[in-house]
Design a protein around this motif. Structure first.
Motif: not given
Ligand code: PDD
Length: 289
Positions: A199-202, A220-221, A231-233
């Motif tokens: 469920x997390x967008x990266x 992202x918005x 998350x940007x990683x």
């Protein structure tokens, strides 16, 4: 005459509006000789530019990064693009604006030449939004090593690495590549890549190893607005292999799902729930322009 384009369409070149077939630059243009230039691609929906301010801001950043001196204000860039749009055969259609600036024409010498004018070129061409098949069936991709230079944040016309990467996809019978540098995801051949897990967008961080797409902050918005954590990683190759969803964004592809990766299904092998939410949000913004 050039195949596949409207040779009668009106383009802008160095202060003049000309037929595409009549627009010519010197063989000593540094864009031709060295790939010494930068560009932008802006989508236009029903005649309305999408995120034009952000595109012009990135153009200005690219120009500064490569030290091409051109004193155009944002208003001047806008006027130039509007001049091309106004002359389009169907100004109210979906169009794609291509804007390129090179360092100009000079005797071949790697060092910056003194006292030359940059070459400025702009054209608008018909833009077909991604169709139902791509949106609903999704795309396929393979992984390739990222062999490009270390200034990928500059939207440079020196695109040989990107061209070779895209051709690797075509040769493999897939739609796109995911590029990896030192075991970590960078981006596609001409798009940003997104990974969903639990469920997390990266997405990879927007540093010198990728071009920060105008859709990077936008998506992202949209995610945040929809309550999807972002998350940007750094994202390793192993994480991509076990992703629940993969997707890509670019001016011309908007947001599209990748459902096959290195011959395996991504998640259930069909567009996933996070994609569906983002796709719907993207469409709503376009409709409200
Ligand atoms: N490409 N990364 C790369 C290497 C790109 O070339 C592009 C866009 C993107 C996405 O950026 P944006 O969201 O601003 O379109 C990321 C354009 C469309 C092209 O070269 O045609």
């Amino acid at each position: 005459m050039i195949a596949g384009v409207d040779n009668n369409s009106i383009v802008y070149l160095n202060g003049e509006y000309l037929r595409l077939a009549d627009a010519k630059v010197s063989v000593l243009d540094r864009g031709f000789v060295f790939g010494d230039g930068i560009y932008e691609v802006v989508p236009i929906y029903n005649g309305k530019p999408f995120r034009m301010h952000q595109h012009i801001a990135r153009l200005q950043r690219s120009l500064q990064s490569v030290r091409i001196d051109i004193e155009y204000t944002e208003a001047q860039w806008m006027a130039l693009v509007e001049g091309v749009l106004a002359r389009a055969e169907q100004p109210q259609a979906n169009l794609m604006v291509y804007l390129q600036v090179t360092r100009g024409v000079a005797k071949r010498d790697h060092a910056f030449p003194a006292g030359i004018e940059p070459t400025v070129f702009c054209m608008a061409s018909p833009f077909a939004r991604p169709g139902t098949a791509q949106r609903e069936r999704g795309l396929s991709a393979i992984s390739v090593p990222d062999t490009r230079w270390l200034l990928c944040h500059i939207k440079s016309v020196s695109l040989l690495g990107n061209v070779l990467a895209k051709q690797a996809a075509i040769d493999a019978g897939v739609d796109e590549v995911l590029q990896f540098r030192d075991g970590f995801l960078t981006e596609g051949s001409s798009c940003n890549i997104w990974v969903v897990k639990n469920g997390v967008l990266m997405a990879p961080e927007a540093n010198h190893l990728i071009l920060e797409g105008i859709r990077y902050r936008f998506l992202a918005q949209l995610a945040r607005d929809a309550g999807i954590p972002f998350q940007a990683r750094p994202i390793s190759a192993e994480e991509v292999n076990v992703a629940d969803e993969l997707m890509l964004t670019s001016a011309t592809k908007e947001v599209l799902p990748i459902v096959q990766y290195n011959g395996n299904s991504v998640g259930a092998g069909k567009p996933g729930p996070v994609y569906s939410v983002l796709r719907a949000s993207y469409d709503r913004v376009i409709e409200s322009l």
